[in-house]
Design an enzyme around this catalytic site. Structure first.
Site, PDB file in Angstrom:
ATOM      1  N   ARG A   1       0.872  -1.170   0.000  1.00  0.00           N
ATOM      2  CA  ARG A   1       0.000   0.000   0.000  1.00  0.00           C
ATOM      3  C   ARG A   1       0.910   1.220   0.000  1.00  0.00           C
ATOM      4  NH1 ARG A   1       2.511   1.743   3.832  1.00  0.00           N
ATOM      5  NH2 ARG A   1       1.011   3.430   3.855  1.00  0.00           N
ATOM      6  N   GLY A   2       0.303   2.421  -0.055  1.00  0.00           N
ATOM      7  CA  GLY A   2       1.115   3.632  -0.164  1.00  0.00           C
ATOM      8  C   GLY A   2       1.183   3.999  -1.648  1.00  0.00           C
ATOM      9  N   ALA A   3       0.877   5.264  -1.949  1.00  0.00           N
ATOM     10  CA  ALA A   3       0.706   5.667  -3.349  1.00  0.00           C
ATOM     11  C   ALA A   3       1.917   5.363  -4.244  1.00  0.00           C
ATOM     12  CB  ALA A   3       0.325   7.140  -3.402  1.00  0.00           C
TER      13      ALA A   3
ATOM     14  N   ARG B   1      -7.008  -0.089  -7.125  1.00  0.00           N
ATOM     15  CA  ARG B   1      -7.293   0.934  -6.099  1.00  0.00           C
ATOM     16  C   ARG B   1      -7.465   2.264  -6.832  1.00  0.00           C
ATOM     17  NH1 ARG B   1      -4.038   1.162  -0.613  1.00  0.00           N
ATOM     18  NH2 ARG B   1      -6.033   1.969   0.142  1.00  0.00           N
TER      19      ARG B   1
ATOM     20  N   GLN C   1      -1.894   1.763   9.878  1.00  0.00           N
ATOM     21  CA  GLN C   1      -0.594   2.005   9.235  1.00  0.00           C
ATOM     22  C   GLN C   1       0.362   2.732  10.177  1.00  0.00           C
ATOM     23  OE1 GLN C   1      -3.558   2.630   7.826  1.00  0.00           O
ATOM     24  NE2 GLN C   1      -3.535   2.359   5.624  1.00  0.00           N
TER      25      GLN C   1
ATOM     26  N   ASP D   1      -1.946  10.973  -1.778  1.00  0.00           N
ATOM     27  CA  ASP D   1      -2.323   9.969  -2.785  1.00  0.00           C
ATOM     28  C   ASP D   1      -2.658  10.609  -4.129  1.00  0.00           C
ATOM     29  OD1 ASP D   1      -2.918   8.661  -0.025  1.00  0.00           O
ATOM     30  OD2 ASP D   1      -2.686   7.047  -1.501  1.00  0.00           O
TER      31      ASP D   1
ATOM     32  N   ASN E   1      -5.491  12.216   0.903  1.00  0.00           N
ATOM     33  CA  ASN E   1      -4.567  11.394   1.700  1.00  0.00           C
ATOM     34  C   ASN E   1      -5.419  10.573   2.658  1.00  0.00           C
ATOM     35  OD1 ASN E   1      -1.847  10.605   2.421  1.00  0.00           O
ATOM     36  ND2 ASN E   1      -2.171  11.681   4.345  1.00  0.00           N
ATOM     37  N   LYS E   2      -4.778   9.769   3.460  1.00  0.00           N
ATOM     38  CA  LYS E   2      -5.477   8.853   4.368  1.00  0.00           C
ATOM     39  C   LYS E   2      -6.596   9.533   5.154  1.00  0.00           C
ATOM     40  CE  LYS E   2      -5.075   5.388   4.593  1.00  0.00           C
ATOM     41  NZ  LYS E   2      -5.983   4.550   3.772  1.00  0.00           N
TER      42      LYS E   2
HETATM   43  O1  MRU Z   1      -4.418   2.975   2.247  1.00  0.00           O
HETATM   44  P1  MRU Z   1      -2.937   3.250   2.130  1.00  0.00           P
HETATM   45  O2  MRU Z   1      -2.141   2.659   3.231  1.00  0.00           O
HETATM   46  O3  MRU Z   1      -2.420   2.908   0.767  1.00  0.00           O
HETATM   47  O4  MRU Z   1      -2.837   4.827   2.285  1.00  0.00           O
HETATM   48  C1  MRU Z   1      -1.570   5.411   2.265  1.00  0.00           C
HETATM   49  C2  MRU Z   1      -1.588   6.881   2.475  1.00  0.00           C
HETATM   50  O5  MRU Z   1      -2.625   7.493   2.608  1.00  0.00           O
HETATM   51  C3  MRU Z   1      -0.259   7.572   2.414  1.00  0.00           C
HETATM   52  O6  MRU Z   1      -0.243   8.688   3.249  1.00  0.00           O
HETATM   53  C4  MRU Z   1       0.005   8.035   0.969  1.00  0.00           C
HETATM   54  O7  MRU Z   1      -0.180   6.989   0.074  1.00  0.00           O
HETATM   55  C5  MRU Z   1       1.370   8.584   0.797  1.00  0.00           C
HETATM   56  S1  MRU Z   1       2.592   7.343   0.890  1.00  0.00           S
HETATM   57  C6  MRU Z   1       4.087   8.028   0.526  1.00  0.00           C
END
Ligand code: MRU
Length: 345
Positions: A47-49, A90, A195, A236, A246-247
């Site tokens: 996960r993570g963009a 996603r 996370q 994201d 973002n999250k």
């Molecule tokens: O659902 P996730 O864990 O993929 O969400 C991740 C986030 O929201 C991060 O803050 C974002 O992707 C930036 S990661 C460098």
């Protein structure tokens, strides 16, 4: 437990550290088929963009290798089908579509079908390497904003684990720490996937950075009562006017930060800036299975008949953001000018 490389490519297979198991065990998933890569992204093995973008690029290579061994060639229709499947895993993080688009451009440039697989592999490896390099650069630039003794609040996980390597928001913190600045980090646990608790607190501890974990609902009180000098988060998708997905929970933190006059920074590589989206209202927000709210791992925390909802991201309007930290520099207000320059330079 020392952290290993969380993503690597070996002899046509992609190995991914299963982030669902962290921080208690380090298990790798081997991806040899497109379906494995789709599952790894949609079920949050990774996960993570930026990381899901890198993984999707390798996913294209894996899919193409399968097609080449089955029918000896890859048509534009095959490429479109593979791309569509990966992009659908996603919807919110634009890095995924950005990486797949870059793989399509590489496919379009290929003149010699016999060299296709090598060319596509080289492109995926380059996307991965560039992400690490860009994160290092933006982190160094962002570290200039951090002072010795700062207490920094972060939300979710924007560390090495969320990227090809090094990290974005946590990369800035890491670079400041490497420069010898004493920093304390407050990490929100980031319900319901945790996370912050499972990944951010773990990564920072591994790096020797002082971190304290708090439940998500503490941000307001901490800003009210305690010294929080800065907030740094990842992103994201960032639209042309600077609105930032973002999250889930990021927006509430940004609102509280404004009330208390605390700078709120977004650290992200240029691949997170979406030139095709004008404002945050146009961003598709991923809604995940309500079971992820109703269960803590496998333990139910409410009755099965209760309705629940889980939006995975929110949008912070640009006006609450103090600056964007990118590998091409720190973008200050007015954002439209700086963001347009990113897309055109
Ligand atoms: O659902 P996730 O864990 O993929 O969400 C991740 C986030 O929201 C991060 O803050 C974002 O992707 C930036 S990661 C460098």
């Amino acid at each position: 437990m020392a952290m290993k490389e969380h993503i690597f490519w070996k002899e046509g297979s992609l190995f991914l550290l299963d982030q669902r198991k962290l921080p208690f065990s380090e298990e790798f998933m081997e991806c040899t088929k497109l379906g494995h890569v789709e599952a790894a992204i949609s079920t949050m093995v990774v996960r993570g963009a930026p990381l899901i973008g890198v993984v999707a690029a390798y996913g294209v290579v894996i899919a193409l290798a399968g097609l080449l061994s089955k029918k000896g060639r890859v048509s534009p229709a095959d490429m479109a089908r593979v791309s569509g499947r990966l992009i659908a895993t996603r919807p919110t993080a634009v890095n995924l579509a950005w990486a797949v688009e870059r793989m399509n451009d590489a496919y379009g440039r290929c003149k010699d079908h016999d060299a296709l697989l090598d060319l596509m592999t080289a492109e995926a490896v380059a996307i991965h390497a560039e992400d690490v390099e860009n994160n290092r650069t933006l982190s160094r630039l962002g570290a200039a904003l951090i002072h010795d003794g700062d207490t920094i609040l972060t939300h979710c996980n924007a560390g090495a684990l969320a990227t090809g390597g090094y990290g974005t928001a946590l990369g800035v913190i890491r670079a400041a720490h490497e420069e010898g600045k004493g920093i304390k980090v407050i990490a929100t646990e980031t319900r319901p996937y945790f996370q912050g608790a499972r990944l951010t607190a773990y990564e920072l501890t591994e790096q020797g950075i002082d971190v304290e974990l708090v439940p998500d609902n503490h941000a307001g009180l901490l800003l009210y009562k305690q010294k929080i000098d800065k907030i740094i988060v990842g992103a994201d998708r960032i639209t042309r006017n600077g609105d930032t997905a973002n999250k889930i929970g990021t927006y509430m933190i940004a609102l509280a930060a404004r009330e208390h006059g605390v700078p709120f920074y977004v650290a992200a590589p240029v691949s997170t800036f979406d030139r095709s989206t004008r404002t945050g209202g146009e961003i598709v927000i991923e809604e995940r299975d309500s079971k992820e709210v109703k269960y803590l791992r496998k333990t139910p925390i409410t009755l099965d008949c209760i309705k629940a909802r889980y939006y995975s991201f929110d949008v912070t309007p640009a006006r609450y953001i103090s600056a964007f930290i990118t590998e091409k520099g720190v973008i200050e207000k007015p954002f439209k000018t700086g963001i347009t320059r990113l897309h055109t330079s």
